[in-house]
Design a protein around this motif. Structure first.
Motif, PDB file in Angstrom:
ATOM      1  N   THR A  56     -14.480  -3.446  -0.827  1.00 13.03           N
ATOM      2  CA  THR A  56     -13.362  -3.119   0.047  1.00 13.03           C
ATOM      3  C   THR A  56     -12.663  -1.908  -0.540  1.00 13.03           C
ATOM      4  O   THR A  56     -12.286  -1.914  -1.717  1.00 13.03           O
ATOM      5  CB  THR A  56     -12.370  -4.292   0.149  1.00 13.03           C
ATOM      6  OG1 THR A  56     -13.064  -5.428   0.669  1.00 13.03           O
ATOM      7  CG2 THR A  56     -11.191  -3.951   1.046  1.00 13.03           C
ATOM      8  N   LEU A  57     -12.500  -0.877   0.269  1.00  8.13           N
ATOM      9  CA  LEU A  57     -11.806   0.339  -0.148  1.00  8.13           C
ATOM     10  C   LEU A  57     -10.324   0.177   0.159  1.00  8.13           C
ATOM     11  O   LEU A  57      -9.956  -0.196   1.276  1.00  8.13           O
ATOM     12  CB  LEU A  57     -12.387   1.546   0.591  1.00  8.13           C
ATOM     13  CG  LEU A  57     -11.837   2.907   0.206  1.00  8.13           C
ATOM     14  CD1 LEU A  57     -12.137   3.233  -1.259  1.00  8.13           C
ATOM     15  CD2 LEU A  57     -12.429   3.983   1.122  1.00  8.13           C
ATOM     16  N   VAL A  58      -9.478   0.466  -0.837  1.00  9.98           N
ATOM     17  CA  VAL A  58      -8.040   0.247  -0.702  1.00  9.98           C
ATOM     18  C   VAL A  58      -7.278   1.532  -1.003  1.00  9.98           C
ATOM     19  O   VAL A  58      -7.420   2.114  -2.086  1.00  9.98           O
ATOM     20  CB  VAL A  58      -7.564  -0.887  -1.645  1.00  9.98           C
ATOM     21  CG1 VAL A  58      -6.046  -1.023  -1.613  1.00  9.98           C
ATOM     22  CG2 VAL A  58      -8.232  -2.209  -1.274  1.00  9.98           C
ATOM     23  N   ASP A  59      -6.454   1.938  -0.049  1.00  8.10           N
ATOM     24  CA  ASP A  59      -5.543   3.068  -0.217  1.00  8.10           C
ATOM     25  C   ASP A  59      -4.229   2.494  -0.724  1.00  8.10           C
ATOM     26  O   ASP A  59      -3.612   1.655  -0.061  1.00  8.10           O
ATOM     27  CB  ASP A  59      -5.345   3.772   1.125  1.00  8.10           C
ATOM     28  CG  ASP A  59      -4.498   5.027   1.034  1.00  8.10           C
ATOM     29  OD1 ASP A  59      -3.456   5.012   0.332  1.00  8.10           O
ATOM     30  OD2 ASP A  59      -4.862   6.026   1.682  1.00  8.10           O
ATOM     31  N   THR A  60      -3.785   2.946  -1.893  1.00  2.31           N
ATOM     32  CA  THR A  60      -2.617   2.359  -2.548  1.00  2.31           C
ATOM     33  C   THR A  60      -1.341   3.171  -2.349  1.00  2.31           C
ATOM     34  O   THR A  60      -0.331   2.892  -2.981  1.00  2.31           O
ATOM     35  CB  THR A  60      -2.886   2.204  -4.058  1.00  2.31           C
ATOM     36  OG1 THR A  60      -2.992   3.499  -4.649  1.00  2.31           O
ATOM     37  CG2 THR A  60      -4.148   1.403  -4.322  1.00  2.31           C
ATOM     38  N   ARG A  61      -1.377   4.163  -1.452  1.00  6.96           N
ATOM     39  CA  ARG A  61      -0.224   5.041  -1.252  1.00  6.96           C
ATOM     40  C   ARG A  61       0.776   4.464  -0.246  1.00  6.96           C
ATOM     41  O   ARG A  61       0.533   3.453   0.386  1.00  6.96           O
ATOM     42  CB  ARG A  61      -0.715   6.418  -0.785  1.00  6.96           C
ATOM     43  CG  ARG A  61      -1.630   7.085  -1.804  1.00  6.96           C
ATOM     44  CD  ARG A  61      -2.320   8.333  -1.269  1.00  6.96           C
ATOM     45  NE  ARG A  61      -3.052   8.023  -0.061  1.00  6.96           N
ATOM     46  CZ  ARG A  61      -3.057   8.782   1.030  1.00  6.96           C
ATOM     47  NH1 ARG A  61      -2.394   9.913   1.069  1.00  6.96           N
ATOM     48  NH2 ARG A  61      -3.740   8.423   2.102  1.00  6.96           N
ATOM     49  N   VAL A  75      -8.404  -0.196   3.570  1.00  7.84           N
ATOM     50  CA  VAL A  75      -7.307  -1.136   3.766  1.00  7.84           C
ATOM     51  C   VAL A  75      -6.064  -0.493   3.158  1.00  7.84           C
ATOM     52  O   VAL A  75      -6.129   0.074   2.063  1.00  7.84           O
ATOM     53  CB  VAL A  75      -7.612  -2.478   3.061  1.00  7.84           C
ATOM     54  CG1 VAL A  75      -6.406  -3.393   3.055  1.00  7.84           C
ATOM     55  CG2 VAL A  75      -8.814  -3.151   3.709  1.00  7.84           C
ATOM     56  N   HIS A  76      -4.944  -0.569   3.858  1.00  4.50           N
ATOM     57  CA  HIS A  76      -3.698  -0.011   3.319  1.00  4.50           C
ATOM     58  C   HIS A  76      -2.954  -1.093   2.549  1.00  4.50           C
ATOM     59  O   HIS A  76      -2.524  -2.103   3.125  1.00  4.50           O
ATOM     60  CB  HIS A  76      -2.823   0.531   4.454  1.00  4.50           C
ATOM     61  CG  HIS A  76      -1.599   1.207   3.961  1.00  4.50           C
ATOM     62  ND1 HIS A  76      -0.384   1.073   4.583  1.00  4.50           N
ATOM     63  CD2 HIS A  76      -1.403   2.032   2.906  1.00  4.50           C
ATOM     64  CE1 HIS A  76       0.512   1.786   3.930  1.00  4.50           C
ATOM     65  NE2 HIS A  76      -0.080   2.360   2.904  1.00  4.50           N
ATOM     66  N   LEU A  77      -2.838  -0.895   1.251  1.00  7.33           N
ATOM     67  CA  LEU A  77      -2.125  -1.832   0.375  1.00  7.33           C
ATOM     68  C   LEU A  77      -1.350  -1.020  -0.654  1.00  7.33           C
ATOM     69  O   LEU A  77      -1.879  -0.691  -1.723  1.00  7.33           O
ATOM     70  CB  LEU A  77      -3.113  -2.791  -0.308  1.00  7.33           C
ATOM     71  CG  LEU A  77      -2.538  -3.802  -1.299  1.00  7.33           C
ATOM     72  CD1 LEU A  77      -1.418  -4.628  -0.681  1.00  7.33           C
ATOM     73  CD2 LEU A  77      -3.647  -4.701  -1.824  1.00  7.33           C
ATOM     74  N   PRO A  78      -0.109  -0.630  -0.343  1.00  9.98           N
ATOM     75  CA  PRO A  78       0.678   0.154  -1.297  1.00  9.98           C
ATOM     76  C   PRO A  78       0.772  -0.556  -2.645  1.00  9.98           C
ATOM     77  O   PRO A  78       0.930  -1.785  -2.711  1.00  9.98           O
ATOM     78  CB  PRO A  78       2.043   0.259  -0.620  1.00  9.98           C
ATOM     79  CG  PRO A  78       1.760   0.105   0.841  1.00  9.98           C
ATOM     80  CD  PRO A  78       0.615  -0.885   0.898  1.00  9.98           C
ATOM     81  N   CYS A 100      -5.715   6.717  -4.706  1.00  9.53           N
ATOM     82  CA  CYS A 100      -4.355   7.184  -4.479  1.00  9.53           C
ATOM     83  C   CYS A 100      -4.451   8.669  -4.138  1.00  9.53           C
ATOM     84  O   CYS A 100      -5.434   9.100  -3.536  1.00  9.53           O
ATOM     85  CB  CYS A 100      -3.495   6.896  -5.710  1.00  9.53           C
ATOM     86  SG  CYS A 100      -1.712   6.914  -5.353  1.00  9.53           S
ATOM     87  N   TRP A 101      -3.504   9.485  -4.558  1.00  5.66           N
ATOM     88  CA  TRP A 101      -3.485  10.905  -4.205  1.00  5.66           C
ATOM     89  C   TRP A 101      -4.614  11.700  -4.811  1.00  5.66           C
ATOM     90  O   TRP A 101      -5.348  12.378  -4.112  1.00  5.66           O
ATOM     91  CB  TRP A 101      -2.149  11.535  -4.601  1.00  5.66           C
ATOM     92  CG  TRP A 101      -1.071  11.241  -3.626  1.00  5.66           C
ATOM     93  CD1 TRP A 101      -0.007  10.394  -3.811  1.00  5.66           C
ATOM     94  CD2 TRP A 101      -0.926  11.757  -2.309  1.00  5.66           C
ATOM     95  NE1 TRP A 101       0.778  10.356  -2.679  1.00  5.66           N
ATOM     96  CE2 TRP A 101       0.226  11.194  -1.735  1.00  5.66           C
ATOM     97  CE3 TRP A 101      -1.670  12.642  -1.526  1.00  5.66           C
ATOM     98  CZ2 TRP A 101       0.664  11.493  -0.455  1.00  5.66           C
ATOM     99  CZ3 TRP A 101      -1.225  12.940  -0.253  1.00  5.66           C
ATOM    100  CH2 TRP A 101      -0.076  12.368   0.263  1.00  5.66           C
ATOM    101  N   GLY A 102      -4.723  11.723  -6.132  1.00  9.66           N
ATOM    102  CA  GLY A 102      -5.731  12.568  -6.764  1.00  9.66           C
ATOM    103  C   GLY A 102      -5.679  12.472  -8.273  1.00  9.66           C
ATOM    104  O   GLY A 102      -5.016  11.592  -8.828  1.00  9.66           O
ATOM    105  N   PRO A 103      -6.341  13.403  -8.947  1.00  5.89           N
ATOM    106  CA  PRO A 103      -6.443  13.334 -10.405  1.00  5.89           C
ATOM    107  C   PRO A 103      -5.109  13.429 -11.137  1.00  5.89           C
ATOM    108  O   PRO A 103      -4.981  12.957 -12.249  1.00  5.89           O
ATOM    109  CB  PRO A 103      -7.329  14.524 -10.772  1.00  5.89           C
ATOM    110  CG  PRO A 103      -7.958  14.971  -9.515  1.00  5.89           C
ATOM    111  CD  PRO A 103      -7.108  14.502  -8.392  1.00  5.89           C
TER     112      PRO A 103
END
Length: 164
Positions: A56-61, A75-78, A100-103
């Motif tokens: 599952t891919l999770v975007d933490t932003r 999945v959006h999970l801040p 998240c955003w990047g390096p």
């Protein structure tokens, strides 16, 4: 990994001033790194293959960042909401890949730490959404799907994959 021997710089060469790790130490270190990280191209390939990618891919932003652009199927999970929402949104038997955003941002690292603390098997996607966009992969926004051309300094221009 802690080196088993202490050495001092023996040369003025900045690369070899401290000797490289032994092959066994390097194997352990790089194997651990691969267990903790996935790169953008590998995630894109797994998602594009069709069917279940096995994670599952999770975007933490934040929600504002999510609306600005996120990876399709994520999945959006801040990160700050992981303790409250992880059990509702994620299957504990399924590996999770966070971004998240990047390096320059350690939000995915903090999210991975929080998820691991809750018992999830987790990897961090190196490069975050920044490198997803820089490599020219499609993304979704609050206004619909979008795609930018690949940055020729981060992705191959005339090839499907970088060959690494």
């Amino acid at each position: 990994m802690t080196r088993t021997t202490i050495t001092t710089a023996t040369t003025d060469n900045p690369v070899l001033g401290f000797p490289p790790a032994t092959p066994a130490e390097a194997l352990a270190h790089f194997g651990a790194s691969l267990a903790f990280h996935a790169d953008v191209s590998d995630v894109a390939e797994a998602l594009a293959a069709g069917g279940d990618p096995g994670f599952t891919l999770v975007d933490t932003r934040s929600t504002q960042a999510w609306d600005q652009g996120h990876i399709p199927g994520a999945v959006h999970l801040p990160g700050g909401r992981i303790p409250q929402l992880a059990a509702e949104l994620l299957d504990p038997a399924r590996p999770v890949v966070v971004y998240c955003w990047g390096p320059g941002c350690n939000g995915a690292t903090r999210a991975a730490f929080a998820l691991a603390g809750l018992g999830y098997r987790v990897k961090e996607m190196l490069g975050g959404i920044e490198y997803w966009l820089r490599e020219g992969f499609a993304y979704d926004t609050a206004d619909g799907a979008a795609r930018r051309p690949a940055d020729p300094l981060t992705a191959p221009v005339a090839a499907e994959a970088c060959g690494c």
